[in-house]
Design an enzyme around this catalytic site. Structure first.
Site, PDB file in Angstrom:
ATOM      1  CE1 TYR A 135      -3.166  -2.822   0.085  1.00 46.43           C
ATOM      2  CE2 TYR A 135      -4.200  -1.764   1.960  1.00 46.43           C
ATOM      3  CZ  TYR A 135      -4.202  -2.743   0.984  1.00 46.43           C
ATOM      4  OH  TYR A 135      -5.250  -3.623   0.916  1.00 46.43           O
ATOM      5  CE  LYS A 190       0.208 -17.452  -1.939  1.00 50.04           C
ATOM      6  NZ  LYS A 190      -0.744 -18.576  -1.875  1.00 50.04           N
ATOM      7  CG  ASP A 222      -3.393 -19.831   0.062  1.00 55.26           C
ATOM      8  OD1 ASP A 222      -2.661 -19.654   1.056  1.00 55.26           O
ATOM      9  OD2 ASP A 222      -3.045 -20.527  -0.906  1.00 55.26           O
ATOM     10  CG  ASP A 246      -7.806  -3.725   3.432  1.00 54.37           C
ATOM     11  OD1 ASP A 246      -8.870  -3.614   4.060  1.00 54.37           O
ATOM     12  OD2 ASP A 246      -7.536  -3.037   2.437  1.00 54.37           O
ATOM     13  CG  ASP A 250     -13.585  -5.534   5.321  1.00 55.27           C
ATOM     14  OD1 ASP A 250     -13.166  -4.913   6.323  1.00 55.27           O
ATOM     15  OD2 ASP A 250     -14.183  -4.981   4.375  1.00 55.27           O
TER      16      ASP A 250
END
Ligand code: NAD
Length: 356
Positions: A135, A190, A222, A246, A250
């Site tokens: 980001y 990851k 994942d 992020d 959610d």
């Protein structure tokens, strides 16, 4: 205890009013100053994060933030859009550690989209790194592809990067938080594909040597996304980078039923923090008096615990929220047959009464 109150847009002012009411019902003394932010600040001063608002936030021990944004600002240039205020505050105050607890209250178990037995008693904490990763990584931009099968074509790129100190400090935050809870941390990465996240995994393992009393597992993102809906209660604290956090936070929010219940805290090294509900400004229900103020009230409780060292008062607010839910009071987002529908103000009043 000096608090900057930044109500913002949409339902922001309505829900912040209720949280302030709850704070004022405690037998504590606060210095509170209010300033416009987001679209409200753009209207008043031509910028979503005016100098005066930023200075007020910097000087405060803690910031209570409502929400910013409205569709009517979608055509403004990016730097002037309300959402830039929250990014600007994170950056200016160095708010690198984002805490998002996902708690499923007993009375709201049926409101989750998962089976009640999967979420009953759920209490997990997601610790998201907030100021690094893809980001904020440079370089980024658009250019003509310098190589590869499509050399010469138009392309866009971002850069994923983390330095050792950035990973160390967020890992410490997660291990410290786990010590106050179930003493288990799952670090999500990851590492099988990304160099940045192999490094992340190595550094988290190094920091873990200082926390032998906390159990550490590593999980690929994942798999973590899958486990969160398969068996969410097996997590205690999840620590991860900005982008994975992020998305996962959610996902976790929906386990608990309504986004109107979820608080959040973003802290810097000095434990100065910005406290806000996890939801946005909900322009669709703004001004109707139906917004759920509980996420903001619970954010105020987090503020008391993390930045103002008043954990007893925080416990009292959280207990009061449980009491009003047990009384069957519900804003429309969490209402179900057999419970009593109330508006924003009535919900705030009920929490104040339960506190007393
Ligand atoms: P949103 O979270 O504002 O709303 C999503 C849905 O949830 C809507 O149906 C809304 O009515 C409902 N909802 C949200 N909070 C609620 C509450 N307290 N009580 C009852 N229902 C509630 O997300 P959105 O609609 O995607 O975005 C609206 C605006 O908010 C956009 O401008 C967006 O950029 C902004 N936004 C701001 C923040 C922030 O200030 N930190 C975060 C997310 C979105």
């Amino acid at each position: 205890m000096n608090i900057a109150i930044l109500p913002g847009d949409g339902i922001g002012p309505e829900i912040v009013t209720e949280a302030v009411k709850v704070l004022n019902a405690l037998d504590l003394k606060f210095e509170m100053q209010t300033a416009p932010v987001g679209g409200a600040a753009y209207e008043a001063a031509g910028h979503p994060l005016p100098e005066a608002t930023l200075n007020l936030a910097k000087a405060a021990d803690a910031i209570l933030f409502g929400a910013v944004g409205d569709w009517k600002y979608d055509t403004l240039e990016r730097a002037l859009r309300p959402e830039q205020a929250i990014l600007g505050l994170r950056k200016a105050l160095g708010l690198f550690a984002n805490f998002r607890p996902a708690i499923c209250y007993e009375q709201l178990t049926h409101a989750s989209s998962l089976k009640p037995e999967l979420v009953a008693g759920l209490d997990i904490l997601i610790v998201r790194e907030l100021t690094g990763d893809i980001y904020f990584g440079q370089p980024r931009g658009r250019r003509s592809a310098p190589d590869g099968a499509f050399a010469g074509s138009e392309e866009a790129f971002d850069t994923m990067r983390y330095t050792r100190p950035e990973i160390e400090r967020i890992a410490r935050v997660a291990f410290d938080a786990a010590r106050q809870r179930g003493k288990r941390v799952t670090s999500v990465d990851k590492a099988n594909v990304l160099e940045t996240f192999q490094f992340w995994k190595d550094v988290v393992s190094d920091v873990h040597k200082d926390y032998p009393d906390v159990q550490l597992d590593h999980m690929y993102v994942d798999n973590a996304a899958m486990q969160l809906v398969k068996e969410p209660k097996k997590f205690d604290v999840i620590v991860t980078g900005n982008m994975f956090g992020d998305i996962l936070s959610d996902e976790a929010s929906m386990l608990t039923g309504s986004i109107g219940m979820l608080p959040s805290a973003s802290l810097n090294e000095k434990k100065q923090g910005l406290y806000e509900p996890s939801h946005g400004s909900a322009p669709d229900i703004a001004g109707k008096g139906v917004a759920n103020p509980l996420a903001t009230i619970l954010s105020a409780a987090m503020m008391l615990r993390f930045s103002l060292r008043q954990s007893e008062a925080a416990d009292r607010i959280e207990a009061a929220v449980k009491t009003v839910l047990a009384q069957g009071l519900r804003t429309p987002d969490i209402w179900s047959a057999g419970t009593t529908r109330v508006g924003t103000t009535q919900m705030g009043d009920a929490v104040v009464n339960a506190l007393r």
